[in-house]
Structure formats: C-alpha cells, structure tokens
Design a protein around this motif. Structure first.
Motif, PDB file in Angstrom:
ATOM      1  N   LEU A 123       0.862  -1.173   0.000  1.00 38.07           N
ATOM      2  CA  LEU A 123       0.000   0.000   0.000  1.00 38.07           C
ATOM      3  C   LEU A 123       0.898   1.222   0.000  1.00 38.07           C
ATOM      4  O   LEU A 123       1.911   1.263   0.718  1.00 38.07           O
ATOM      5  CB  LEU A 123      -0.883   0.015   1.242  1.00 38.07           C
ATOM      6  N   ARG A 124       0.534   2.237  -0.765  1.00 41.16           N
ATOM      7  CA  ARG A 124       1.393   3.411  -0.886  1.00 41.16           C
ATOM      8  C   ARG A 124       0.710   4.652  -0.309  1.00 41.16           C
ATOM      9  O   ARG A 124      -0.497   4.862  -0.487  1.00 41.16           O
ATOM     10  CB  ARG A 124       1.787   3.627  -2.348  1.00 41.16           C
ATOM     11  N   ALA A 125       1.504   5.440   0.402  1.00 40.75           N
ATOM     12  CA  ALA A 125       1.004   6.654   1.045  1.00 40.75           C
ATOM     13  C   ALA A 125       0.548   7.663   0.004  1.00 40.75           C
ATOM     14  O   ALA A 125       1.158   7.797  -1.065  1.00 40.75           O
ATOM     15  CB  ALA A 125       2.094   7.273   1.925  1.00 40.75           C
ATOM     16  N   GLY A 126      -0.549   8.355   0.312  1.00 42.62           N
ATOM     17  CA  GLY A 126      -0.998   9.445  -0.529  1.00 42.62           C
ATOM     18  C   GLY A 126      -1.716   9.044  -1.792  1.00 42.62           C
ATOM     19  O   GLY A 126      -1.998   9.892  -2.640  1.00 42.62           O
ATOM     20  N   ILE A 127      -2.048   7.758  -1.938  1.00 38.67           N
ATOM     21  CA  ILE A 127      -2.752   7.264  -3.118  1.00 38.67           C
ATOM     22  C   ILE A 127      -4.080   6.672  -2.658  1.00 38.67           C
ATOM     23  O   ILE A 127      -4.110   5.857  -1.725  1.00 38.67           O
ATOM     24  CB  ILE A 127      -1.914   6.225  -3.869  1.00 38.67           C
ATOM     25  N   ALA A 128      -5.165   7.082  -3.290  1.00 34.23           N
ATOM     26  CA  ALA A 128      -6.492   6.648  -2.869  1.00 34.23           C
ATOM     27  C   ALA A 128      -6.607   5.126  -2.856  1.00 34.23           C
ATOM     28  O   ALA A 128      -6.076   4.438  -3.732  1.00 34.23           O
ATOM     29  CB  ALA A 128      -7.552   7.247  -3.793  1.00 34.23           C
ATOM     30  N   ALA A 129      -7.298   4.611  -1.856  1.00 40.59           N
ATOM     31  CA  ALA A 129      -7.494   3.171  -1.702  1.00 40.59           C
ATOM     32  C   ALA A 129      -8.936   2.901  -1.316  1.00 40.59           C
ATOM     33  O   ALA A 129      -9.634   3.773  -0.791  1.00 40.59           O
ATOM     34  CB  ALA A 129      -6.543   2.602  -0.650  1.00 40.59           C
ATOM     35  N   GLU A 130      -9.370   1.672  -1.554  1.00 42.48           N
ATOM     36  CA  GLU A 130     -10.718   1.240  -1.191  1.00 42.48           C
ATOM     37  C   GLU A 130     -10.626   0.048  -0.258  1.00 42.48           C
ATOM     38  O   GLU A 130      -9.828  -0.873  -0.479  1.00 42.48           O
ATOM     39  CB  GLU A 130     -11.532   0.851  -2.424  1.00 42.48           C
ATOM     40  N   LYS A 131     -11.464   0.061   0.772  1.00 44.82           N
ATOM     41  CA  LYS A 131     -11.534  -1.056   1.714  1.00 44.82           C
ATOM     42  C   LYS A 131     -12.947  -1.650   1.670  1.00 44.82           C
ATOM     43  O   LYS A 131     -13.940  -0.924   1.766  1.00 44.82           O
ATOM     44  CB  LYS A 131     -11.224  -0.562   3.131  1.00 44.82           C
ATOM     45  N   ARG A 132     -13.011  -2.961   1.505  1.00 48.13           N
ATOM     46  CA  ARG A 132     -14.283  -3.686   1.539  1.00 48.13           C
ATOM     47  C   ARG A 132     -14.286  -4.563   2.775  1.00 48.13           C
ATOM     48  O   ARG A 132     -13.348  -5.337   2.998  1.00 48.13           O
ATOM     49  CB  ARG A 132     -14.463  -4.542   0.286  1.00 48.13           C
ATOM     50  N   SER A 133     -15.335  -4.460   3.579  1.00 48.07           N
ATOM     51  CA  SER A 133     -15.437  -5.205   4.832  1.00 48.07           C
ATOM     52  C   SER A 133     -16.689  -6.058   4.833  1.00 48.07           C
ATOM     53  O   SER A 133     -17.778  -5.586   4.456  1.00 48.07           O
ATOM     54  CB  SER A 133     -15.479  -4.243   6.030  1.00 48.07           C
ATOM     55  N   VAL A 134     -16.547  -7.301   5.260  1.00 44.91           N
ATOM     56  CA  VAL A 134     -17.693  -8.200   5.414  1.00 44.91           C
ATOM     57  C   VAL A 134     -17.557  -8.924   6.744  1.00 44.91           C
ATOM     58  O   VAL A 134     -16.449  -9.123   7.259  1.00 44.91           O
ATOM     59  CB  VAL A 134     -17.792  -9.228   4.269  1.00 44.91           C
ATOM     60  N   CYS A 135     -18.699  -9.291   7.296  1.00 46.05           N
ATOM     61  CA  CYS A 135     -18.715 -10.163   8.470  1.00 46.05           C
ATOM     62  C   CYS A 135     -18.710 -11.584   7.946  1.00 46.05           C
ATOM     63  O   CYS A 135     -19.690 -12.059   7.371  1.00 46.05           O
ATOM     64  CB  CYS A 135     -19.952  -9.890   9.324  1.00 46.05           C
ATOM     65  N   GLU A 136     -17.588 -12.255   8.116  1.00 44.70           N
ATOM     66  CA  GLU A 136     -17.374 -13.546   7.471  1.00 44.70           C
ATOM     67  C   GLU A 136     -17.961 -14.714   8.255  1.00 44.70           C
ATOM     68  O   GLU A 136     -18.390 -15.714   7.682  1.00 44.70           O
ATOM     69  CB  GLU A 136     -15.870 -13.753   7.270  1.00 44.70           C
ATOM     70  N   ASN A 137     -17.983 -14.573   9.580  1.00 46.46           N
ATOM     71  CA  ASN A 137     -18.442 -15.710  10.375  1.00 46.46           C
ATOM     72  C   ASN A 137     -18.857 -15.245  11.766  1.00 46.46           C
ATOM     73  O   ASN A 137     -18.252 -14.338  12.333  1.00 46.46           O
ATOM     74  CB  ASN A 137     -17.328 -16.760  10.488  1.00 46.46           C
ATOM     75  N   VAL A 138     -19.898 -15.867  12.300  1.00 45.87           N
ATOM     76  CA  VAL A 138     -20.353 -15.624  13.670  1.00 45.87           C
ATOM     77  C   VAL A 138     -20.626 -16.975  14.314  1.00 45.87           C
ATOM     78  O   VAL A 138     -21.353 -17.803  13.749  1.00 45.87           O
ATOM     79  CB  VAL A 138     -21.637 -14.767  13.711  1.00 45.87           C
ATOM     80  N   THR A 139     -20.031 -17.217  15.477  1.00 52.44           N
ATOM     81  CA  THR A 139     -20.221 -18.482  16.184  1.00 52.44           C
ATOM     82  C   THR A 139     -20.533 -18.189  17.643  1.00 52.44           C
ATOM     83  O   THR A 139     -19.884 -17.342  18.260  1.00 52.44           O
ATOM     84  CB  THR A 139     -18.971 -19.371  16.097  1.00 52.44           C
ATOM     85  N   ARG A 140     -21.503 -18.898  18.186  1.00 46.41           N
ATOM     86  CA  ARG A 140     -21.853 -18.773  19.603  1.00 46.41           C
ATOM     87  C   ARG A 140     -21.464 -20.058  20.323  1.00 46.41           C
ATOM     88  O   ARG A 140     -21.745 -21.156  19.840  1.00 46.41           O
ATOM     89  CB  ARG A 140     -23.345 -18.504  19.754  1.00 46.41           C
ATOM     90  N   LYS A 141     -20.818 -19.911  21.474  1.00 50.10           N
ATOM     91  CA  LYS A 141     -20.414 -21.064  22.272  1.00 50.10           C
ATOM     92  C   LYS A 141     -20.631 -20.752  23.740  1.00 50.10           C
ATOM     93  O   LYS A 141     -20.893 -19.601  24.116  1.00 50.10           O
ATOM     94  CB  LYS A 141     -18.934 -21.407  22.040  1.00 50.10           C
ATOM     95  N   THR A 142     -20.486 -21.766  24.575  1.00 53.39           N
ATOM     96  CA  THR A 142     -20.529 -21.586  26.021  1.00 53.39           C
ATOM     97  C   THR A 142     -19.212 -22.080  26.595  1.00 53.39           C
ATOM     98  O   THR A 142     -18.830 -23.238  26.379  1.00 53.39           O
ATOM     99  CB  THR A 142     -21.699 -22.349  26.658  1.00 53.39           C
ATOM    100  N   GLY A 143     -18.513 -21.187  27.305  1.00 50.20           N
ATOM    101  CA  GLY A 143     -17.241 -21.538  27.926  1.00 50.20           C
ATOM    102  C   GLY A 143     -17.369 -21.570  29.433  1.00 50.20           C
ATOM    103  O   GLY A 143     -18.468 -21.459  29.997  1.00 50.20           O
ATOM    104  N   ARG A 144     -16.235 -21.727  30.105  1.00 53.30           N
ATOM    105  CA  ARG A 144     -16.250 -21.788  31.569  1.00 53.30           C
ATOM    106  C   ARG A 144     -16.746 -20.490  32.189  1.00 53.30           C
ATOM    107  O   ARG A 144     -17.307 -20.488  33.275  1.00 53.30           O
ATOM    108  CB  ARG A 144     -14.839 -22.103  32.086  1.00 53.30           C
ATOM    109  N   SER A 145     -16.549 -19.376  31.461  1.00 48.00           N
ATOM    110  CA  SER A 145     -16.979 -18.075  31.987  1.00 48.00           C
ATOM    111  C   SER A 145     -18.379 -17.688  31.526  1.00 48.00           C
ATOM    112  O   SER A 145     -18.852 -16.602  31.821  1.00 48.00           O
ATOM    113  CB  SER A 145     -15.981 -16.998  31.548  1.00 48.00           C
ATOM    114  N   GLY A 146     -19.054 -18.596  30.780  1.00 46.69           N
ATOM    115  CA  GLY A 146     -20.395 -18.287  30.315  1.00 46.69           C
ATOM    116  C   GLY A 146     -20.461 -18.220  28.807  1.00 46.69           C
ATOM    117  O   GLY A 146     -19.558 -18.684  28.100  1.00 46.69           O
ATOM    118  N   PRO A 147     -21.534 -17.625  28.259  1.00 48.22           N
ATOM    119  CA  PRO A 147     -21.691 -17.566  26.800  1.00 48.22           C
ATOM    120  C   PRO A 147     -20.641 -16.690  26.148  1.00 48.22           C
ATOM    121  O   PRO A 147     -20.217 -15.667  26.697  1.00 48.22           O
ATOM    122  CB  PRO A 147     -23.092 -16.982  26.612  1.00 48.22           C
TER     123      PRO A 147
END
Length: 266
Positions: free
Chosen positions: A90-114
């Motif tokens: 990536l170069r300084a001073g040159i326009a860039a585009e960022k694309r963001s997605v939520c790729e994964n969501v997982t729910r679990k229960t651990g020793r400290s709770g959900p």
C-alpha cells in the motif's frame, strides 16, 4: 451455531502520509514517508475511519453493534487476534478502497459463560490491485462476575533469538487510539476498566502490540503474512518483551506470561 451475515461495507481513503508519519513519531521511529512511499505493514489501521455520532455508540465507546457486527447480547468486546496477508505494498498518498464483510459468527458456552466469536474480513485495494487481506477475530462475552476468577495465561517461551523491551504510558495509548479513531474505553477510562470490565488499569491495544511485532519482524525481511493471537492483556505501566525466533514471534510479560503469540510469513 454459525451464521454468515451478508453486510458489505465499502470505504475509500486518500491514505494521507501525515497519519503514517504521526504513528512513526509516536512510536519513536526515525522513518518518514512521502507520497508514493510504501506503508509499513498494518498501517492501513490508521485509515478508513468509521466515525459515528454519539447516539450511535455503545457503552464501551465503539460503534453500536447491529450493522456489520450482529448484536449477540454480549457487552464486552475483545480483539482476540487476526490473520494478515500482504499481497502488494500500500502506498502513502494514493487513494485506496476497503471492503469489509462479516465472514463468520459463532456462539459457544465456555467456563466463563456464553461467548460470541465474530470474524471480519477486510480487503484493501489501490488502483484495482488487492494489497492487503485482514481478518479480525473478535470475542464478545458477558460482564465479569464480582468474584470471578481470571483464566491463567500460558507461560511464554524464553528461547528467543532477538528481544526488545516495550513499555506503555497513557500518552502513547491516547495517541494510538486517536490515530486509529478507536474510542474503546478500556484504553483510556481507568474507572470503566476497573468497575465495568474488570481490568486493573487501561489496556494496551492488541493491534498496537501486533504492530510492534510486525515492525520488529520487518527489520529482517518484508512480511508476506502475519497471524497473531492474544492470550493475556497488557495494561498501562507494564513493560513487556517482544521476542522473535525463526518464523515465530511472541510477547512475554514481566511475570513470564504469554501475552501474544504470532507466526510470520516472509
């Protein structure tokens, strides 16, 4: 249970070199960048701010969940780690585009709770060329119980080939929060840290720790990849040791605990 939300957020940024130079100065480094110079690895964190009005923020200072990040009903957020691939500079001073997605969501229960595990994937391009793929692993959990025990972190390795000490003060944490537009209160609000999230003092940013390891690793050769996992928080006033050996990097606390572990790809 695993969901795959379809949110797709695109942002543009001019990649102002002044911002990169401000971080270099804050870290005490001598380099200075001009327009067209390649940015150090992970410096895209300084760009693509998601500025939200006060009413759109959660209690922790982050933008309220429910958009890109689903609301899992769990109030505490931690950046647990991530995986980066550097395909082109990536170069300084040159326009860039960022694309963001939520790729994964997982729910679990651990020793400290959900627990809720969220993976975000960010792709940064300049001139149509894919430069960086950045996966962020976030963990959401309940508030700590008043008498709850903190998990015991693993012991850190002591066989490093290269080591460097790093200490953090409130000014450095403020500057990093400002440059990354990170309003998370665990990094500056001591009362909130103690009374709400159960930390003894403001917490050093996980990405800042990863950034220091990357800059140290790049003294050997340019990085093509970096994968890291946080295993114990570092708090204001601590001195830690940044360690490298072969393709491994880690951060050791003064008490010998492992605070972060990373793998390098050259």
């Amino acid at each position: 249970m695993t969901d795959r939300p379809l949110h797709d957020i695109r942002q543009t940024d001019v990649m102002d070199p002044a911002r990169a130079n401000a971080l270099l100065i804050a870290l005490g480094r001598p380099e200075r960048l001009s327009e067209g110079d390649p940015l150090p690895p992970f410096f895209h964190q300084l760009h693509f701010w998601d500025a939200q009005p006060p009413e759109a923020l959660g209690r922790d200072g982050h933008p309220r969940v429910g958009g890109l990040i689903p609301d899992l009903g769990l109030p505490r957020r931690m950046w647990a780690g991530g995986e980066l691939r550097f395909h082109a500079p990536l170069r300084a001073g040159i326009a860039a585009e960022k694309r963001s997605v939520c790729e994964n969501v997982t729910r679990k229960t651990g020793r400290s709770g959900p627990l809720g595990f969220v993976t975000l994937r960010h792709e940064v391009r300049q001139g149509g060329t894919l430069c960086v793929v950045d996966r962020q692993d976030l963990v959401y959990r309940e508030d700590p119980a008043p008498d709850g025990r903190q998990p015991v972190p693993p012991r850190a390795r002591t066989d490093e080939e290269k080591a460097r000490h790093a200490a953090f003060d409130s000014t450095q944490l403020f500057r990093y929060s400002a440059l990354t537009f990170n309003g998370h209160r665990i990094h500056y609000d001591a009362d909130y840290c103690r009374e709400v999230e159960g930390y003894p003092a403001p917490v050093v940013h996980g990405p800042l720790l990863a950034q220091l390891l990357m800059l140290m690793a790049e003294e050997r050769a340019p990085l093509r990849g970096f994968t890291f996992r946080a295993s114990a928080p570092v708090v204001l006033g601590e001195t830690v040791t940044l360690c490298l050996k072969g393709s491994s990097a880690w951060i050791r606390g003064a008490d010998g605990r492992q605070c972060m572990n990373a793998e390098l790809v050259y």
